[in-house]
Enzyme design. Sequence first.
Site, PDB file in Angstrom:
ATOM      1  N   GLU A 184     -44.042 -15.081  10.526  1.00 37.76           N
ATOM      2  CA  GLU A 184     -44.055 -15.214   9.069  1.00 37.76           C
ATOM      3  C   GLU A 184     -45.178 -14.350   8.507  1.00 37.76           C
ATOM      4  OE1 GLU A 184     -42.745 -15.558   6.333  1.00 37.76           O
ATOM      5  OE2 GLU A 184     -42.411 -17.703   6.038  1.00 37.76           O
ATOM      6  N   ASP A 185     -45.048 -13.939   7.254  1.00 38.02           N
ATOM      7  CA  ASP A 185     -46.106 -13.140   6.627  1.00 38.02           C
ATOM      8  C   ASP A 185     -47.219 -14.013   6.060  1.00 38.02           C
ATOM      9  OD1 ASP A 185     -44.401 -14.171   4.729  1.00 38.02           O
ATOM     10  OD2 ASP A 185     -44.529 -12.447   3.388  1.00 38.02           O
ATOM     11  N   ILE A 222     -48.289 -18.320   4.980  1.00 42.14           N
ATOM     12  CA  ILE A 222     -48.021 -19.746   4.860  1.00 42.14           C
ATOM     13  C   ILE A 222     -48.749 -20.241   3.622  1.00 42.14           C
ATOM     14  CG2 ILE A 222     -48.297 -22.033   5.902  1.00 42.14           C
ATOM     15  CD1 ILE A 222     -46.366 -20.343   7.472  1.00 42.14           C
ATOM     16  N   ASP A 223     -47.999 -20.694   2.624  1.00 46.84           N
ATOM     17  CA  ASP A 223     -48.598 -21.234   1.406  1.00 46.84           C
ATOM     18  C   ASP A 223     -48.787 -22.745   1.544  1.00 46.84           C
ATOM     19  OD1 ASP A 223     -48.921 -19.015  -0.544  1.00 46.84           O
ATOM     20  OD2 ASP A 223     -46.787 -18.769  -0.190  1.00 46.84           O
ATOM     21  N   GLY A 239     -46.623 -24.709   3.511  1.00 46.18           N
ATOM     22  CA  GLY A 239     -46.177 -25.115   4.837  1.00 46.18           C
ATOM     23  C   GLY A 239     -44.824 -25.804   4.849  1.00 46.18           C
ATOM     24  N   LYS A 240     -44.291 -26.113   3.679  1.00 43.18           N
ATOM     25  CA  LYS A 240     -43.032 -26.861   3.616  1.00 43.18           C
ATOM     26  C   LYS A 240     -41.862 -26.038   4.123  1.00 43.18           C
ATOM     27  CE  LYS A 240     -40.227 -29.678   0.487  1.00 43.18           C
ATOM     28  NZ  LYS A 240     -40.102 -30.207  -0.899  1.00 43.18           N
ATOM     29  N   THR A 241     -41.791 -24.763   3.708  1.00 47.68           N
ATOM     30  CA  THR A 241     -40.688 -23.902   4.145  1.00 47.68           C
ATOM     31  C   THR A 241     -40.664 -23.769   5.657  1.00 47.68           C
ATOM     32  OG1 THR A 241     -40.737 -22.646   2.074  1.00 47.68           O
ATOM     33  CG2 THR A 241     -39.690 -21.598   3.972  1.00 47.68           C
ATOM     34  N   LYS A 272     -52.834 -19.560   3.399  1.00 46.95           N
ATOM     35  CA  LYS A 272     -53.508 -19.732   2.111  1.00 46.95           C
ATOM     36  C   LYS A 272     -54.186 -21.096   2.028  1.00 46.95           C
ATOM     37  CE  LYS A 272     -51.640 -17.723  -1.384  1.00 46.95           C
ATOM     38  NZ  LYS A 272     -50.801 -17.326  -2.550  1.00 46.95           N
ATOM     39  N   LYS A 327     -54.925 -17.113  -4.010  1.00 51.44           N
ATOM     40  CA  LYS A 327     -54.754 -15.996  -4.928  1.00 51.44           C
ATOM     41  C   LYS A 327     -53.399 -15.340  -4.697  1.00 51.44           C
ATOM     42  CE  LYS A 327     -59.661 -14.783  -5.443  1.00 51.44           C
ATOM     43  NZ  LYS A 327     -59.695 -15.004  -6.901  1.00 51.44           N
ATOM     44  N   PHE A 328     -52.920 -14.632  -5.705  1.00 51.63           N
ATOM     45  CA  PHE A 328     -51.656 -13.906  -5.620  1.00 51.63           C
ATOM     46  C   PHE A 328     -51.937 -12.562  -4.955  1.00 51.63           C
ATOM     47  CE2 PHE A 328     -47.664 -12.705  -8.312  1.00 51.63           C
ATOM     48  CZ  PHE A 328     -47.074 -12.187  -7.174  1.00 51.63           C
ATOM     49  N   ASP A 338     -44.666  -8.668  -1.847  1.00 50.58           N
ATOM     50  CA  ASP A 338     -44.259  -8.029  -3.089  1.00 50.58           C
ATOM     51  C   ASP A 338     -44.440  -8.908  -4.312  1.00 50.58           C
ATOM     52  OD1 ASP A 338     -41.065  -8.936  -4.043  1.00 50.58           O
ATOM     53  OD2 ASP A 338     -41.988  -9.759  -2.240  1.00 50.58           O
ATOM     54  N   ARG A 373     -44.345  -3.284  -1.922  1.00 50.00           N
ATOM     55  CA  ARG A 373     -44.059  -3.383  -0.490  1.00 50.00           C
ATOM     56  C   ARG A 373     -44.570  -2.151   0.264  1.00 50.00           C
ATOM     57  NH1 ARG A 373     -41.034  -7.788   0.623  1.00 50.00           N
ATOM     58  NH2 ARG A 373     -39.494  -8.542  -0.874  1.00 50.00           N
TER      59      ARG A 373
END
Length: 214
Positions: free
Chosen positions: A124-125, A127-128, A130-132, A156, A176-177, A184, A190
């Site tokens: 994965e790129d 993990i925000d 973790g739910k997904t 994150k 942060k974004f 992207d 990208r």
Amino acid sequence: VCSLSRKAEGVGRPGDDLDLFCVPNHYVEDLEKVFIPHGLILDRTEKLARDVMGDMGGHHIVALRVLKAGYTFFADLLDYVKALSRNSDRFFKSYCNDQSTGAVKVLGGDNLSTLAGKNILIVEDIIDFGKTMQIFLSLVQQHNPKMVEVASLLVKRTPRSIGYRLDFDGFEIPDKFVIGYALDCNEYFRDLNHVCVISETGKAKYKSEAESPG
């Protein structure tokens, strides 16, 4: 011998000025700072590959990429893993149609039924919450793999996290974004090599472009 920890490196640094790096001119006004330079990303990715080899290098492995944004990290991580496997007494291979491909086998989501009894590395790129990832892991486990481990470039720090802990993580970052290195904002950025923090100008511009008709 250098002992490599699988714990994520914390990014406590405030970031670097854009003029210290090669950044496409058309993105300069849209970026706040360079958060993780490309060279540092590659260095950490190589260390993660060593961790993967330490845990899984003695097995035939199937690698899965979860989302489109993770393709650059996915490719770089597996390139390092394959290079390490060539220079060791262990082999990192998978099998396709009962014949060794000599490389990692990459499957789409419609092929999960073939995972039974396999050793799986999910890449994965970021993990925000973790739910997904928990949902995807549950889906993979339904097909009875032998082993499943997860690697992510970024984790994150956010109060919205459900507390999921993965096996191999690269950098722990603030809430942060971030964009770049295939991450992207509405399909833009990208092509940016570094992980950067997007500016408010960039957020407004690319959100409005994505929402404009035609």
